[in-house]
Design a protein around this motif. Structure first.
Motif, PDB file in Angstrom:
ATOM      1  N   TYR A  27       3.942 -13.258  -4.754  1.00  0.00           N
ATOM      2  CA  TYR A  27       5.077 -13.617  -3.915  1.00  0.00           C
ATOM      3  C   TYR A  27       4.671 -14.444  -2.694  1.00  0.00           C
ATOM      4  O   TYR A  27       5.491 -14.697  -1.815  1.00  0.00           O
ATOM      5  N   LEU A  28       3.404 -14.866  -2.657  1.00  0.00           N
ATOM      6  CA  LEU A  28       2.875 -15.619  -1.524  1.00  0.00           C
ATOM      7  C   LEU A  28       2.381 -16.983  -1.971  1.00  0.00           C
ATOM      8  O   LEU A  28       2.082 -17.192  -3.145  1.00  0.00           O
ATOM      9  N   ASP A  29       2.257 -17.893  -1.016  1.00  0.00           N
ATOM     10  CA  ASP A  29       1.639 -19.191  -1.262  1.00  0.00           C
ATOM     11  C   ASP A  29       0.175 -19.132  -0.852  1.00  0.00           C
ATOM     12  O   ASP A  29      -0.259 -18.204  -0.157  1.00  0.00           O
ATOM     13  N   GLU A  30      -0.591 -20.127  -1.255  1.00  0.00           N
ATOM     14  CA  GLU A  30      -2.027 -20.163  -0.975  1.00  0.00           C
ATOM     15  C   GLU A  30      -2.365 -20.114   0.515  1.00  0.00           C
ATOM     16  O   GLU A  30      -3.399 -19.590   0.899  1.00  0.00           O
ATOM     17  N   ASP A  31      -1.496 -20.654   1.372  1.00  0.00           N
ATOM     18  CA  ASP A  31      -1.792 -20.677   2.805  1.00  0.00           C
ATOM     19  C   ASP A  31      -1.337 -19.412   3.539  1.00  0.00           C
ATOM     20  O   ASP A  31      -1.574 -19.262   4.731  1.00  0.00           O
ATOM     21  N   ASP A  32      -0.707 -18.469   2.841  1.00  0.00           N
ATOM     22  CA  ASP A  32      -0.270 -17.222   3.456  1.00  0.00           C
ATOM     23  C   ASP A  32      -1.442 -16.249   3.537  1.00  0.00           C
ATOM     24  O   ASP A  32      -2.402 -16.348   2.777  1.00  0.00           O
ATOM     25  N   SER A  33      -1.352 -15.301   4.467  1.00  0.00           N
ATOM     26  CA  SER A  33      -2.410 -14.290   4.590  1.00  0.00           C
ATOM     27  C   SER A  33      -1.831 -12.907   4.280  1.00  0.00           C
ATOM     28  O   SER A  33      -0.638 -12.659   4.464  1.00  0.00           O
ATOM     29  N   LEU A  34      -2.708 -12.026   3.802  1.00  0.00           N
ATOM     30  CA  LEU A  34      -2.306 -10.696   3.377  1.00  0.00           C
ATOM     31  C   LEU A  34      -3.451  -9.733   3.629  1.00  0.00           C
ATOM     32  O   LEU A  34      -4.615 -10.058   3.384  1.00  0.00           O
ATOM     33  N   PHE A  35      -3.128  -8.542   4.140  1.00  0.00           N
ATOM     34  CA  PHE A  35      -4.116  -7.489   4.362  1.00  0.00           C
ATOM     35  C   PHE A  35      -3.545  -6.200   3.799  1.00  0.00           C
ATOM     36  O   PHE A  35      -2.406  -5.825   4.108  1.00  0.00           O
ATOM     37  N   VAL A  36      -4.323  -5.512   2.953  1.00  0.00           N
ATOM     38  CA  VAL A  36      -3.924  -4.243   2.337  1.00  0.00           C
ATOM     39  C   VAL A  36      -5.035  -3.232   2.590  1.00  0.00           C
ATOM     40  O   VAL A  36      -6.205  -3.522   2.326  1.00  0.00           O
ATOM     41  N   ALA A  37      -4.679  -2.046   3.089  1.00  0.00           N
ATOM     42  CA  ALA A  37      -5.695  -1.026   3.354  1.00  0.00           C
ATOM     43  C   ALA A  37      -5.117   0.362   3.111  1.00  0.00           C
ATOM     44  O   ALA A  37      -3.916   0.583   3.247  1.00  0.00           O
ATOM     45  N   LYS A  38      -6.006   1.297   2.762  1.00  0.00           N
ATOM     46  CA  LYS A  38      -5.628   2.699   2.668  1.00  0.00           C
ATOM     47  C   LYS A  38      -5.776   3.325   4.044  1.00  0.00           C
ATOM     48  O   LYS A  38      -6.749   3.063   4.753  1.00  0.00           O
ATOM     49  N   LEU A  39      -4.806   4.133   4.408  1.00  0.00           N
ATOM     50  CA  LEU A  39      -4.887   4.898   5.649  1.00  0.00           C
ATOM     51  C   LEU A  39      -5.547   6.228   5.324  1.00  0.00           C
ATOM     52  O   LEU A  39      -5.015   7.011   4.548  1.00  0.00           O
ATOM     53  N   SER A  40      -6.697   6.467   5.902  1.00  0.00           N
ATOM     54  CA  SER A  40      -7.429   7.682   5.549  1.00  0.00           C
ATOM     55  C   SER A  40      -7.640   8.606   6.740  1.00  0.00           C
ATOM     56  O   SER A  40      -8.306   9.619   6.620  1.00  0.00           O
ATOM     57  N   ALA A  41      -7.088   8.245   7.872  1.00  0.00           N
ATOM     58  CA  ALA A  41      -7.265   9.065   9.069  1.00  0.00           C
ATOM     59  C   ALA A  41      -5.937   9.152   9.810  1.00  0.00           C
ATOM     60  O   ALA A  41      -4.897   8.748   9.303  1.00  0.00           O
ATOM     61  N   SER A  42      -5.999   9.634  11.010  1.00  0.00           N
ATOM     62  CA  SER A  42      -4.776   9.765  11.800  1.00  0.00           C
ATOM     63  C   SER A  42      -4.270   8.405  12.256  1.00  0.00           C
ATOM     64  O   SER A  42      -4.972   7.404  12.171  1.00  0.00           O
ATOM     65  N   ALA A  43      -3.047   8.398  12.714  1.00  0.00           N
ATOM     66  CA  ALA A  43      -2.435   7.161  13.202  1.00  0.00           C
ATOM     67  C   ALA A  43      -1.630   7.476  14.455  1.00  0.00           C
ATOM     68  O   ALA A  43      -1.211   8.613  14.675  1.00  0.00           O
ATOM     69  N   ALA A  44      -1.414   6.467  15.269  1.00  0.00           N
ATOM     70  CA  ALA A  44      -0.564   6.593  16.454  1.00  0.00           C
ATOM     71  C   ALA A  44       0.288   5.345  16.533  1.00  0.00           C
ATOM     72  O   ALA A  44      -0.095   4.284  16.043  1.00  0.00           O
ATOM     73  N   TRP A  45       1.475   5.427  17.135  1.00  0.00           N
ATOM     74  CA  TRP A  45       2.377   4.287  17.161  1.00  0.00           C
ATOM     75  C   TRP A  45       3.316   4.381  18.354  1.00  0.00           C
ATOM     76  O   TRP A  45       3.450   5.426  18.982  1.00  0.00           O
ATOM     77  N   HIS A  46       3.987   3.272  18.618  1.00  0.00           N
ATOM     78  CA  HIS A  46       4.976   3.186  19.684  1.00  0.00           C
ATOM     79  C   HIS A  46       5.982   2.097  19.340  1.00  0.00           C
ATOM     80  O   HIS A  46       5.591   0.995  18.946  1.00  0.00           O
ATOM     81  N   ASN A  47       7.257   2.395  19.433  1.00  0.00           N
ATOM     82  CA  ASN A  47       8.331   1.429  19.210  1.00  0.00           C
ATOM     83  C   ASN A  47       8.264   0.727  17.851  1.00  0.00           C
ATOM     84  O   ASN A  47       8.443  -0.479  17.753  1.00  0.00           O
ATOM     85  N   THR A  48       8.014   1.472  16.797  1.00  0.00           N
ATOM     86  CA  THR A  48       8.030   0.883  15.462  1.00  0.00           C
ATOM     87  C   THR A  48       9.465   0.722  14.974  1.00  0.00           C
ATOM     88  O   THR A  48      10.382   1.363  15.484  1.00  0.00           O
ATOM     89  N   ILE A  49       9.649  -0.130  13.987  1.00  0.00           N
ATOM     90  CA  ILE A  49      10.971  -0.348  13.406  1.00  0.00           C
ATOM     91  C   ILE A  49      11.462   0.924  12.712  1.00  0.00           C
ATOM     92  O   ILE A  49      12.608   1.315  12.850  1.00  0.00           O
TER      93      ILE A  49
END
Length: 88
Positions: free
Chosen positions: A56-78
Motif C-alpha cells: 500500500y506504499l510507494d518506493e519513496d514512503d517510509s515504514l517502521f514495524v516493531a514488537k512492543l516487548s516492554a512497558s510503554a508511556a504516553w500523553h495525548n494520544t488519539i
C-alpha cells in the motif's frame, strides 16, 4: 498475540492513506495512536507485516514495524489511554 507498533510517512504529495489504513484495521485490536502511528495485535513477524503493508506504499514512503516487548508511556494520544492499558 504480540503487540505491534507501526509508523509511516507517505512522502509524495497527494498520497491517500485510505488503503493503508484499511489494511491496518484488519489486524486484531488496532488503535490509532498518533497521525501516522498505529498499534495492533498480531502473530505475524515484523517482516511479514512490513511486506503486507508495503503493498500500500510507494518506493519513496517510509515504514517502521516493531514488537512492543516492554512497558510503554504516553500523553495525548488519539486513542484512549485505557484502551492501551487494556491491550498492551
Amino acid at each position: 498475540m504480540e503487540s505491534i507498533i507501526v509508523t509511516y510517512d507517505l512522502n509524495g504529495s497527494g498520497k491517500k492513506y485510505d488503503d493503508l489504513i484499511s489494511k491496518i484495521k484488519t489486524y486484531s485490536k488496532w488503535a490509532h495512536i498518533n497521525e501516522s502511528v498505529w498499534f495492533f495485535k498480531s502473530d505475524d513477524s515484523c517482516a511479514v507485516i512490513r511486506d503486507e503493508l508495503m503493498n500500500y506504499l510507494d518506493e519513496d514512503d517510509s515504514l517502521f514495524v516493531a514488537k512492543l516487548s516492554a512497558s510503554a508511556a504516553w500523553h495525548n494520544t488519539i486513542c484512549s489511554g485505557q484502551f492501551l492499558i487494556d491491550n498492551l
